[in-house]
Design a protein around this motif. Structure first.
Motif, short mmCIF file in Angstrom:
data_model
loop_
_atom_site.label_atom_id
_atom_site.label_comp_id
_atom_site.label_asym_id
_atom_site.label_seq_id
_atom_site.Cartn_x
_atom_site.Cartn_y
_atom_site.Cartn_z
N CYS A 123 0.85 -1.20 0.00
CA CYS A 123 0.00 0.00 0.00
C CYS A 123 0.89 1.25 0.00
O CYS A 123 1.77 1.39 0.85
CB CYS A 123 -0.89 0.01 1.24
SG CYS A 123 -1.83 1.55 1.45
N HIS A 149 -8.48 0.60 -3.17
CA HIS A 149 -8.10 0.52 -1.75
C HIS A 149 -7.84 1.91 -1.18
O HIS A 149 -8.32 2.23 -0.08
CB HIS A 149 -6.84 -0.34 -1.63
CG HIS A 149 -6.21 -0.31 -0.28
ND1 HIS A 149 -6.77 -0.92 0.84
CD2 HIS A 149 -5.07 0.30 0.16
CE1 HIS A 149 -6.01 -0.71 1.88
NE2 HIS A 149 -4.96 0.03 1.51
N GLN A 150 -7.11 2.72 -1.95
CA GLN A 150 -6.83 4.08 -1.47
C GLN A 150 -8.10 4.92 -1.38
O GLN A 150 -8.20 5.81 -0.54
CB GLN A 150 -5.82 4.77 -2.38
CG GLN A 150 -4.41 4.23 -2.25
CD GLN A 150 -3.44 4.98 -3.13
OE1 GLN A 150 -3.57 4.99 -4.36
NE2 GLN A 150 -2.47 5.61 -2.50
N CYS A 154 -8.53 2.00 2.60
CA CYS A 154 -7.27 2.22 3.31
C CYS A 154 -7.51 3.05 4.58
O CYS A 154 -8.07 4.15 4.51
CB CYS A 154 -6.26 2.94 2.42
SG CYS A 154 -4.67 3.23 3.24
#
Length: 531
Positions: A123, A149-150, A154
């Motif tokens: 990540c 994800h970001q 996250c």
């Protein structure tokens, strides 16, 4: 930053065979799209050492091996044909099981993994796994899932708080909302808005102001609390309480007012008694000062009478001297004009000389007598030692304002002086006391420069034997260093001379020195002989 990949999913692990010593050897055969079809092909394309497809194929001891499988320190030459055959073999992506459909020649496999969307990467924000084998390590995801994800999951992504509009990390949003000053919270008293359902919502930071000013259910002390009403009533019921208990509030306020009036009367009576005592003291002091002034005036009248008699006596002696001088002149003229009888003239001349000598003796005696009269006169008009008793009022205010305070002028013999106090002088927190030599009516008869010894005393109101005092005197060094302080004044007063640090402000305000915000300072000056 994300750490460098070092686990079993590195690019080399995916396409090469990894041996026990940690080195990478031949290509993985299981990635081939078309398997090796015969034993001959296996013998030509597989390394006899690592059993992988040849990587930089070469001959060693009669067998084909990968260049990296040859022991160190041995020179070898590649077999170009084998290298070209291996490079042209078609292989699938090592991440085919994850869904990658790529296939191409062996030579492009490593470059493909650099761009493969199914290749696991760390990540970019550095978030860590919270469970599993990777717990505590930076999270890995397929490259294609990083943007999602970001954006969505996250815990280190930045979110905007909808209430205060500040940027906050996702993992810190819940603790932030518990402290956010703009987050709406219910009124602690559960008050409601008229015409609406549910508890009133107030920004967290506005709760104290809401309770202090707006909440109708907030309990407040009765306005007549100070008079004795000990009721705490909701804000909305306050008007009704004041109307219902108006007669009680009236009695409480009247009782308090009467009590305060009695206290005020007692206080005024105490002040009146104190003022009466003060007035009596001042009247007695004024009476004593008046008697002292009357005595001084009588002494002055007697001195003036003596001065008049001395002046008349001087005038008489001057007239007598003048007549004697005329007589002498006449005798001398007669001596010049008369030449007949020299003997008689000599006798007359001798007599005249004798008279002149007697007259000169008389004049000398009269001058001495006149000088004695003047000395007596000066001794009656002043004293050789001067003392000023100086009462200074409003000491606390003067110290706070750091203002200078000057005394009335006073005489030391025939020298005219004046005292001065500078609060918080050059030395911080200290009181400076100085003495000025002022222009007076007898300066032409006095000796200059003046020399004196001075003593500064602050009276102790509690123990008169424990006054605070210092003594100093004008020395030859002071006369040379500060000549303008002690010369005959040409202006109203000379430059001052004294001490910069007599006593501290803290000590001077102690009860033994300061009484009724006043202190008494004695300045004693004794004249010294001229150098």
């Amino acid at each position: 930053m994300a750490e460098k990949l070092t686990d079993s999913e590195g690019r080399e692990d995916l396409v090469y065979i990894k041996t026990e010593d940690g080195s990478y050897r031949g290509w993985r055969v299981d990635l081939l799209i078309n398997r090796l079809s015969s034993k001959m092909e296996e013998k030509l394309l597989l390394c006899s050492s690592c059993k992988g497809m040849l990587r930089d194929a070469c001959l060693y001891e009669g067998n084909l091996r990968c260049g990296v499988c040859i022991p160190e320190g041995i020179a070898w030459q590649p077999v170009k044909m084998n290298r070209e055959i291996v490079s042209d073999k078609m292989i699938s992506c090592p991440l085919k099981k994850r869904g990658c459909e790529w296939s191409d020649t062996v030579s492009t496999a490593i470059h493909h993994l650099e761009e493969c969307e199914f290749f696991p990467v760390l990540c970019p924000l550095g978030c860590v796994c919270l469970e599993g084998e990777m717990k505590g390590k930076v999270m890995k995801l397929e490259k294609r899932r990083i943007p999602e994800h970001q954006r969505d999951s996250c815990p280190l992504r930045e979110l905007v708080c909808e209430f205060c509009l500040n940027k906050v990390k996702a993992c810190e949003m819940n603790p932030h909302l518990e402290d956010c000053e703009h987050f709406p919270v219910p009124c602690p008293n559960r008050c409601v808005i008229e015409g609406e359902e549910g508890t009133r919502q107030v920004k967290r930071r506005d709760v104290p102001a809401h309770l202090s000013n707006d909440c109708p259910l907030q309990k407040e002390e009765c306005p007549y609390w100070v008079y004795g009403c000990r009721e705490e009533i909701e804000r909305k019921e306050m008007d009704l309480h004041e109307r219902e208990f108006m007669h009680i509030h009236y009695r409480l306020s009247m009782t308090d007012m009467k009590q305060k009036q009695d206290e005020t009367s007692e206080l005024l009576q105490d002040k009146l008694d104190t003022a009466t005592e003060r007035i009596a003291f001042i009247e007695n002091e004024n009476e004593s000062k008046s008697k002292e002034l009357l005595t001084l005036k009588q002494n002055q009248i007697e001195t003036n009478d003596q001065l008049d008699r001395a002046t008349k006596k001087i005038a008489f002696l001057q007239n007598e001297n003048e007549s004697k001088s005329k007589e002498l002149l006449t005798l001398k003229q007669n001596q010049i004009e008369t030449s007949e009888d020299n003997r008689l003239l000599a006798e007359k001349l001798e007599k005249a000389n004798t008279k002149i000598e007697n007259l000169e003796k008389q004049i000398t005696e009269k001058d001495s007598e006149l000088k004695s009269i003047k000395e007596v006169l000066y001794s009656h008009t002043s004293l050789p030692t001067g003392q000023l008793e100086w009462k200074i009022k409003g000491v606390k205010q003067k110290i706070q304002n750091k203002e200078s305070t000057y005394s009335d002028p006073f005489y030391v013999g025939l020298y005219k002086c004046q005292g001065c106090i500078i609060w918080n002088c050059l030395n911080k927190g200290k009181v400076g006391v100085y003495i000025y030599i002022m222009k007076g009516g007898y300066d032409d008869k006095l000796h200059w420069p003046i020399r004196y010894k001075y003593t500064l005393i602050i009276l102790n109101h509690i123990n008169s034997n424990n006054n605070y005092e210092i003594t100093n005197q004008v020395t030859k060094e002071y006369l040379e260093k500060y000549p303008d302080c002690f010369k005959r004044p040409t202006q109203m007063r000379n430059i001052s001379f004294g001490t910069h640090s007599f006593i501290s402000n803290t000590e001077i305000l102690e009860a033994k020195y300061c009484k009724e915000d006043s202190i008494t300072l004695l300045i004693k000056i004794e004249l010294l002989p001229a150098l």
